[in-house]
Design a protein around this motif. Structure first.
Motif, PDB file in Angstrom:
ATOM      1  N   GLU A  21      23.488 -31.821 -17.128  1.00  0.00           N
ATOM      2  CA  GLU A  21      24.438 -32.782 -16.554  1.00  0.00           C
ATOM      3  C   GLU A  21      24.964 -32.298 -15.201  1.00  0.00           C
ATOM      4  O   GLU A  21      24.986 -33.059 -14.227  1.00  0.00           O
ATOM      5  CB  GLU A  21      25.602 -32.981 -17.521  1.00  0.00           C
ATOM      6  N   THR A  51      22.131 -32.048 -12.507  1.00  0.00           N
ATOM      7  CA  THR A  51      21.635 -33.367 -12.113  1.00  0.00           C
ATOM      8  C   THR A  51      22.425 -33.932 -10.939  1.00  0.00           C
ATOM      9  O   THR A  51      21.908 -34.734 -10.164  1.00  0.00           O
ATOM     10  CB  THR A  51      21.658 -34.324 -13.329  1.00  0.00           C
ATOM     11  N   GLU A  79      17.593 -34.293 -14.924  1.00  0.00           N
ATOM     12  CA  GLU A  79      17.995 -35.051 -16.111  1.00  0.00           C
ATOM     13  C   GLU A  79      16.822 -35.313 -17.050  1.00  0.00           C
ATOM     14  O   GLU A  79      16.987 -35.381 -18.268  1.00  0.00           O
ATOM     15  CB  GLU A  79      18.621 -36.383 -15.678  1.00  0.00           C
TER      16      GLU A  79
END
Length: 175
Positions: A115, A118, A125
């Motif tokens: 997370e 990304t 992801e």
């Protein structure tokens, strides 16, 4: 674990023999900025970050349900300073868990890393996690009680897993 315990026994012996006050600190899964992702004994967090940044799948031993008490370096620094500077006589000749007092599974850890990374590279992801065999001798769960440190040293960890990982990931990305 045995050698760490032996150090605590030595400290106790030095108190009895030489009246030398000591404080023992048990570090739990320390992570943070500048941690080396290379080498045979690289910690899991910088290793996973390196793999994800290279678009490689991180390998989790087992199903990922094993958990650890991951402790950000700023919490460790706080504990060290408190131990060195305490004026509380009751705090001396004790052993303290240097930890956060929270448990994070390895799957949760990788998902947080994905997370946060990304935000810098959207391709991360889509990277799949690979599950390998369980490591022989690996304990399923590690969770420290930090109540004694809170009580006697006024320890108050500033970083939970999410805050610590965000800072570490930012550093890794920029460096």
């Amino acid at each position: 674990a045995i050698t760490k315990y032996v150090n605590e026994l030595y400290a106790n012996n030095f108190k009895r023999t030489y009246n030398l006050d000591t404080i023992g600190l048990r570090y739990f899964n320390v992570y943070g900025k500048k941690q080396d992702p290379n080498g045979a004994y690289a910690a899991v967090i910088p290793l996973f970050v390196k793999q994800l940044m290279k678009h490689e799948s991180p390998v989790i031993n087992g199903d990922g349900s094993f958990s650890r008490d991951f402790t950000y370096i700023d919490n460790v620094i706080q504990m060290n300073v408190l131990a060195i500077t305490t004026q509380n006589k009751e705090a001396l000749n004790q052993v303290y868990n240097t930890a956060r007092g929270d448990r994070t599974t390895l799957v949760e850890l990788v998902n947080y890393l994905k997370e946060y990374l990304t935000q810098y590279d959207p391709k991360i992801e889509t990277i799949k996690i690979i599950h390998g065999p369980n490591r022989i001798g690996d304990i399923p769960h590690s969770l420290a009680s930090i109540e004694k440190a809170k009580s006697l040293l006024e320890y108050d960890p500033s970083h939970n897993i999410k805050k610590g990982l965000k800072e570490a990931v930012k550093w890794y990305w920029n460096n």
